[in-house]
Design a protein around this motif. Structure first.
Motif, PDB file in Angstrom:
ATOM      1  N   GLU A 162       5.503  -8.590 -15.579  1.00 32.39           N
ATOM      2  CA  GLU A 162       5.607  -9.048 -14.188  1.00 32.39           C
ATOM      3  C   GLU A 162       5.333  -7.941 -13.171  1.00 32.39           C
ATOM      4  O   GLU A 162       4.984  -8.199 -12.028  1.00 32.39           O
TER       5      GLU A 162
ATOM      6  N   ASP B  95      -0.556  -8.533 -13.098  1.00 35.66           N
ATOM      7  CA  ASP B  95      -1.622  -8.990 -12.203  1.00 35.66           C
ATOM      8  C   ASP B  95      -2.764  -7.981 -12.141  1.00 35.66           C
ATOM      9  O   ASP B  95      -3.936  -8.363 -12.131  1.00 35.66           O
ATOM     10  N   ASP B  96      -2.430  -6.687 -12.100  1.00 29.13           N
ATOM     11  CA  ASP B  96      -3.466  -5.655 -12.066  1.00 29.13           C
ATOM     12  C   ASP B  96      -4.283  -5.651 -13.357  1.00 29.13           C
ATOM     13  O   ASP B  96      -5.506  -5.544 -13.327  1.00 29.13           O
TER      14      ASP B  96
ATOM     15  N   ILE C  42      -4.674  -8.114 -15.496  1.00 28.16           N
ATOM     16  CA  ILE C  42      -5.469  -9.344 -15.589  1.00 28.16           C
ATOM     17  C   ILE C  42      -6.657  -9.286 -14.642  1.00 28.16           C
ATOM     18  O   ILE C  42      -7.770  -9.715 -14.986  1.00 28.16           O
ATOM     19  N   ALA C  43      -6.470  -8.726 -13.450  1.00 25.54           N
ATOM     20  CA  ALA C  43      -7.584  -8.586 -12.503  1.00 25.54           C
ATOM     21  C   ALA C  43      -8.680  -7.700 -13.094  1.00 25.54           C
ATOM     22  O   ALA C  43      -9.874  -8.013 -12.976  1.00 25.54           O
TER      23      ALA C  43
END
Length: 140
Positions: free
Chosen positions: A74, A78-79, A81-82
């Motif tokens: 968490e 996001d980083d 996955i980006a």
């Protein structure tokens, strides 16, 4: 001054670097990496150096936050996955095309069962990237 900003100057500098400097040295120097990027753009391979720089920034972010052992999904998921979606996924906007095996390894690394993403999550793809850029640099 105008010549130093030209593609001819960049090509000359890269020729000198290709003969006298290893890729690791180029990637450690901000000015050389800029010229190397221009060289790769001419060969339509700039996504590889962009991927390299992005992975280095991701790893540095983890190191600075004092979490070299890894971060919870968490916190940095996001980083990660980006990065994956930008460069490695089948629908990547800036594809580097390292193949399904490397893509699968990275997928497993950025969505681990224990929920911890480590700085080496992109290691195999980054190693492949390094060898690919070195091959392009040496025209092999």
């Amino acid at each position: 001054p105008k010549f130093r900003r030209s593609s001819y100057c960049a090509a000359y500098q890269l020729d000198v670097l290709r003969k006298n400097v290893c890729l690791a040295d180029i990637l450690l120097c901000e000015e050389s990496i800029t010229h190397f990027m221009e060289y790769l753009e001419q060969k339509s391979h700039e996504n590889h150096v962009l991927f390299w720089v992005s992975v280095e920034a991701f790893q540095e972010h983890l190191r600075r936050s004092g979490t070299e052992g890894g971060c919870k999904m968490e916190d940095v998921g996001d980083d990660a996955i980006a990065l994956y979606e930008t460069y490695l996924s089948l629908q990547a906007r800036k594809p580097v095309n390292y193949g399904r095996i490397i893509r699968g390894i990275v997928e497993s690394s950025i969505s681990p069962d224990d929920g911890i993403i480590t700085p080496d999550a992109f290691m195999i793809a980054q190693q492949y990237c390094y060898h690919y850029m070195d091959k392009v640099r040496c025209n092999r």
